[in-house]
Design a protein around this motif. Structure first.
Motif, short mmCIF file in Angstrom:
data_model
loop_
_atom_site.label_atom_id
_atom_site.label_comp_id
_atom_site.label_asym_id
_atom_site.label_seq_id
_atom_site.Cartn_x
_atom_site.Cartn_y
_atom_site.Cartn_z
N ASN A 39 0.81 -1.22 0.00
CA ASN A 39 0.00 0.00 0.00
C ASN A 39 0.84 1.27 0.00
O ASN A 39 0.49 2.27 0.63
CB ASN A 39 -0.97 0.00 1.19
N ASN A 40 1.95 1.23 -0.71
CA ASN A 40 2.78 2.42 -0.88
C ASN A 40 2.51 3.04 -2.25
O ASN A 40 2.04 2.36 -3.16
CB ASN A 40 4.25 2.05 -0.74
N THR A 41 2.84 4.31 -2.39
CA THR A 41 2.66 5.02 -3.65
C THR A 41 4.00 5.59 -4.11
O THR A 41 4.68 6.28 -3.34
CB THR A 41 1.63 6.15 -3.49
N ILE A 42 4.35 5.30 -5.37
CA ILE A 42 5.57 5.82 -5.98
C ILE A 42 5.14 6.60 -7.21
O ILE A 42 4.64 6.01 -8.17
CB ILE A 42 6.54 4.70 -6.35
N GLN A 43 5.32 7.91 -7.20
CA GLN A 43 4.71 8.71 -8.25
C GLN A 43 5.54 9.94 -8.59
O GLN A 43 6.26 10.49 -7.76
CB GLN A 43 3.31 9.16 -7.83
N ASN A 44 5.45 10.33 -9.87
CA ASN A 44 6.03 11.58 -10.35
C ASN A 44 7.53 11.69 -10.11
O ASN A 44 8.05 12.76 -9.78
CB ASN A 44 5.30 12.78 -9.71
N ASN A 45 8.24 10.58 -10.28
CA ASN A 45 9.69 10.58 -10.16
C ASN A 45 10.34 10.47 -11.55
O ASN A 45 9.74 9.92 -12.48
CB ASN A 45 10.15 9.42 -9.28
N VAL A 46 11.56 10.96 -11.67
CA VAL A 46 12.35 10.82 -12.89
C VAL A 46 13.56 9.95 -12.55
O VAL A 46 14.36 10.31 -11.66
CB VAL A 46 12.79 12.18 -13.43
N ILE A 47 13.69 8.83 -13.25
CA ILE A 47 14.72 7.84 -12.93
C ILE A 47 15.43 7.44 -14.23
O ILE A 47 14.77 7.13 -15.23
CB ILE A 47 14.10 6.61 -12.26
N ASN A 49 -0.84 -7.96 -7.00
CA ASN A 49 -1.89 -6.96 -6.82
C ASN A 49 -1.35 -5.53 -6.78
O ASN A 49 -1.88 -4.66 -6.09
CB ASN A 49 -2.72 -7.26 -5.57
N ASN A 50 -0.29 -5.30 -7.54
CA ASN A 50 0.24 -3.95 -7.68
C ASN A 50 -0.36 -3.30 -8.93
O ASN A 50 -0.65 -3.96 -9.92
CB ASN A 50 1.76 -3.99 -7.78
N LEU A 51 -0.51 -1.99 -8.87
CA LEU A 51 -1.01 -1.22 -10.01
C LEU A 51 0.15 -0.39 -10.57
O LEU A 51 0.68 0.49 -9.88
CB LEU A 51 -2.15 -0.32 -9.58
N SER A 64 5.78 -7.83 -2.16
CA SER A 64 5.26 -6.46 -2.13
C SER A 64 3.92 -6.42 -2.84
O SER A 64 3.80 -6.87 -3.98
CB SER A 64 6.26 -5.50 -2.78
N ARG A 65 2.90 -5.85 -2.18
CA ARG A 65 1.52 -5.97 -2.66
C ARG A 65 0.78 -4.65 -2.54
O ARG A 65 1.06 -3.83 -1.67
CB ARG A 65 0.78 -7.03 -1.87
N TYR A 66 -0.18 -4.48 -3.42
CA TYR A 66 -1.12 -3.35 -3.38
C TYR A 66 -0.40 -2.00 -3.43
O TYR A 66 -0.87 -1.01 -2.88
CB TYR A 66 -2.02 -3.42 -2.14
N ASN A 67 0.73 -1.95 -4.09
CA ASN A 67 1.42 -0.69 -4.28
C ASN A 67 0.95 -0.04 -5.58
O ASN A 67 0.57 -0.73 -6.53
CB ASN A 67 2.93 -0.92 -4.30
#
Length: 827
Positions: A276-284, A322-324, A297-300
């Motif tokens: 249930n973590n969110t990883i967003q709007n990063n430049v890698i 179950n990750n999106l 790791s699930r539901y991230n």
């Protein structure tokens, strides 16, 4: 050899002055000096060993090995419990010469200290040795202190199973720390990450290591970040470069990583066993894997990231499910998306790869080694050498994707023939089915094979819509009702609902994400009818209070009614509905992290007003249901479990294909269906209470025993359904249930009811539907005519029912209790 090196230890022996990295006053000190080229070598001050490995080989556990300044071109294995002390960390250099296939310093013994060295060039030009390291640690009670660790492929790599590790006061240059390297022993626990790590720097910036941290923001000046067992931590706006694993998130939940830049690292932004973590709007860019979801790791949610020039853009590995992975830009990588297990029996599954732009990679999407039940949908997969590659991975769904200008091939599969291709666009409009070529190995012979997209699209799918619509709040153009926003939305859109009370009945009939601002303050009030009805697939409903689906004349009024499959219900409060969540013939539903109050979960093959005789299929009951509570107690969803005694914290049990479950001295209340048992046999339910909307429902369950229980003030006390046979009910109280004490239907026969008490049930004490052969012995029935008219006490108690399937208007005598009791049993 320099003469001052002999004078220093003699000076210390005489005066015992404390200096940095001082030599121990002990006969167990072994010395090393690279300038003693010609010998002799015995490890003494006068005749030190030339190589560090020589000293280790000739030392005894407990010794100290003191190394003089110099450059030592070697790869050492510390297989004894010794202290390795360098004279000066800037001048005692162990150099792996960039030919290291393992580590410059490989520590396999416990109780080792390594202090005062520069460790560098642990590297191998052969890229397959991705974990070549400056230091590798395979044992516990190790201390890495006061070193310079630089220009290795990885700085310090720590295998799982290591405990009591100290890493402090080190300078990392173009390096860092990798904890939780499980590839060696194939396991991982939280303890693999709980160490003492402090006062280290990476390229002059702090290495932040936090454990058990909550509700915090990480400083922006980080050189590397490691979070362990943390919750609600935000990483925002960091700029990390020239380290190994830039950000490690282990056993964490509800953390956010956003608006950061990560470039030129030898590892990845990685999650281990984090949910249930969110990883967003990063430049890698220029990393091993841009973002890696690993080891359960699930539901991230991974969204809106731009990842390029890496070995892999985004990966979901070892049992991550179950990750999106949504709306990312993945380009110029070896692979845009990778799904693969690093442990062969821990496959990634049920991940949703949606609406990403995946272009100019060698492979757009690569699914391999048994990864299954993943959905690849509505992605722009263009200008890759291979659009999608499937290897040894079946039962994945590839649909509504835009395949364009992938050369030489759009899609290929290898030894996996049962993936599903549906409504993809393949470079041009097509009338005939699209053939996807691959091969299958049969008895060692490679045979050509095909899959078919039977309904390819004539026009590119709408993969770019994905707008965000707002309900409530003060924004210009925001909708005033949720249903009006749904009506105007397109498939794939997100509807964000601001806090407030919304008195409406919501029907979701298209693929959407419906997100509330705050579950405690964003309330949908059903005003007596079904509050939310989900008809479509791929819905996410999160962040709401769902309430007030109640109607005294309708026993089926529901907070969330789910008919469509592949939907996610998470992080909601579901309270005070006749039924909390009702799943009817839907498949692959995820219900997680919800709080239920005075209602629960029911999974049913039929609706209450439907024909009961609907075929059963296993997939109706196979869902992901975890981390939910009802009235503060856990909802247990068990599948294929044996020999379990339920703990006292259970609030509701759903058991599918289980056996030998024991329910002893527990109480259930206000949870809709306290025990929902499907294909579950040989269980014992004893001395427990099921009171106030805590029904028991058995679906095709055999040989279970219910003894000394109280079933009171429910809809039905117990329902036996779908050929439930051989169950025994002894010394139970069925009282004041709103409809029936016992309901037996759909050919549920050979059940035994003996010495139970039936009193105060509203409609029938017991009713039988098309189930003729059940046995009743000496039960107490408060409506038995023999109690009212003593002269009729010779008559049996008649149990009425219907001889027809799904027709209860015709009632006839069905069973008899030949010798009913004339007073209640003391149960």
């Amino acid at each position: 050899m320099k003469s001052y090196r002999i004078i220093i230890p003699l000076f210390i022996l005489l005066f015992n002055l404390p200096i940095s990295n001082s030599l121990p006053i002990s006969n167990k000190t072994v010395y090393v000096d690279d300038e003693n080229v010609n010998g002799p070598w015995d490890g003494s001050i006068e005749h030190p060993y030339r190589y560090i490995q020589q000293a280790i080989d000739n030392a005894t556990s407990g010794d100290t090995i003191f190394v003089y300044s110099g450059i030592y071109y070697e790869n050492i294995i510390v297989y004894k419990s010794v202290d390795l002390i360098g004279e000066d960390r800037n001048r005692v250099i162990i150099d792996g010469m960039r030919v290291t296939k393992d580590a410059v310093v490989n520590i396999t013994a416990p109780d080792v200290t390594l202090r005062g060295f520069t460790i560098e060039n642990g590297w191998c030009e052969d890229e397959k040795f991705w974990d070549a390291s400056g230091i590798k640690i395979f044992s516990s009670n190790v201390k890495i202190k006061g070193n310079v660790i630089s220009f290795n492929r990885l700085g310090v790599t720590v295998a799982t199973g290591v405990t009591s590790l100290t890493i402090s006061d080190n300078i990392f240059i173009d390096d860092g720390i990798l904890l939780g390297c499980y590839v060696y022993n194939k396991r991982m626990t939280k303890e693999d990450f709980l160490h003492e790590i402090s006062n280290n720097t990476v390229n002059g910036k702090p290495l932040y290591y936090y454990k058990n941290l909550y509700n915090s923001i990480i400083p922006k000046d980080a050189g590397q970040i490691i979070l362990v067992n943390c919750r609600n931590v935000t990483i925002r706006g960091v700029n990390i470069t020239h380290t190994d694993f830039s950000i490690t998130i282990a056993f964490c939940s509800n953390c956010t990583i956003e608006k950061s830049t990560i470039t030129r690292t030898d590892g990845e932004l990685i999650l281990f066993n984090s949910n249930n973590n969110t990883i967003q709007n990063n430049v890698i860019s220029y990393t091993l894997h841009g973002i890696c979801l690993d080891f359960n790791s699930r539901y991230n949610v991974v969204r809106y990231n731009d990842i390029s020039n890496s070995w892999v853009g985004i990966s979901a590995l070892t049992s991550s499910n179950n990750n999106l992975i949504y709306r990312n830009k993945l380009h110029d990588n070896a692979a845009g998306v990778l799904l693969a297990p690093l442990i062969h029996y821990m496959k990634p599954y049920d991940n949703d790869i949606s609406r990403n732009s995946i272009y100019s990679n060698n492979v757009g999407v690569q699914i391999q080694d048994g990864s299954f039940n993943n959905t690849i949908q509505r992605n722009n997969i263009s200008k890759n050498k291979e659009g999608i590659l499937l290897k040894h991975s079946d039962n994945n769904l590839i649909r509504y994707n835009y395949f364009n200008r992938n050369f030489p091939i759009s899609a290929i599969f290898m030894n996996c023939t049962t993936n599903f291709w549906d409504h993809n666009y393949w470079n041009r409009a097509r009338i005939l089915p699209k053939i996807i070529f691959g091969y299958k190995t049969i008895d060692g012979i490679i045979s050509p094979w095909i899959n078919i997209d039977r309904y390819p699209l004539k026009y590119p799918p709408a993969i770019y819509r994905g707008n965000i619509l707002y309900v409530g709040g003060r924004g210009e153009g925001n909708y005033s009702s949720i249903q009006s926003a749904i009506s105007d939305a397109s498939s794939g859109d997100t509807i964000f609902v601001y806090s407030g009370i919304y008195h409406e009945n919501v029907t979701i009939d298209k693929e959407l994400s419906l997100i509330g601002e705050n579950a405690d303050t964003t309330i949908i009030d059903g005003i007596g009818n079904d509050t939310v009805t989900i008809l479509a697939e791929n819905i996410k409903l999160s962040g709401f209070t769902i309430t007030n689906a109640t109607d005294e004349e309708d026993i089926s009024t529901t907070g969330i009614r789910i008919v469509g499959s592949n939907n996610i219900i998470s992080d909601n409060i579901i309270m005070d509905n006749t039924i909390g969540v009702f799943i009817r013939r839907a498949t692959n539903i995820t219900i997680c992290n919800n709080r239920f109050y005075n209602n629960g979960i029911i999974i049913s093959p039929y609706d209450w007003d439907e024909n009961r005789h609907i075929p059963l299929y296993d997939e109706y009951f196979i869902h992901t249901i975890e981390d939910n509570t009802v009235n503060g107690r856990k909802i247990y969803y068990l599948r294929n479990q044996r020999n379990i005694s339920l703990p006292s914290d259970v609030g509701e049990l759903i058991a599918f294909n289980c056996s030998n479950i024991t329910v002893e001295s527990l109480s259930f209340t206000r949870c809709d269906c306290s025990l929902l048992l499907i294909y579950t046999d040989n269980c014992e339910i004893r001395n427990s209470s099921f009171i106030d909307d805590a029904d028991i429902w058995l679906i095709d369950c055999d040989n279970n025993i219910f003894m000394h229980n109280v079933m009171s003030r429910n809809l039905h006390g117990v329902t036996l359904d779908y050929n439930s046979e051989g169950n025994e009910f002894l010394y139970n109280n069925f009282s004041y249930n709103n409809w029936m004490g016992v309901m037996i239907e759909d050919e549920s026969n050979y059940n035994i009811f003996e010495k139970n008490n039936f009193f105060g049930n509203n409609k029938w004490s017991a009713f039988i539907g098309y189930s003729f052969m059940n046995k009743w012995y000496s039960n107490y029935w408060d409506e038995w005519i023999g109690l009212r008219q003593a002269y009729l006490s010779f008559l049996p108690k008649i149990i009425f029912g219907s001889p027809l399937k799904n027709c209860y208007r015709i009632t006839l005598p069905m069973n008899f209790d030949l010798h009913p009791a004339d007073k209640p049993w003391l149960n």
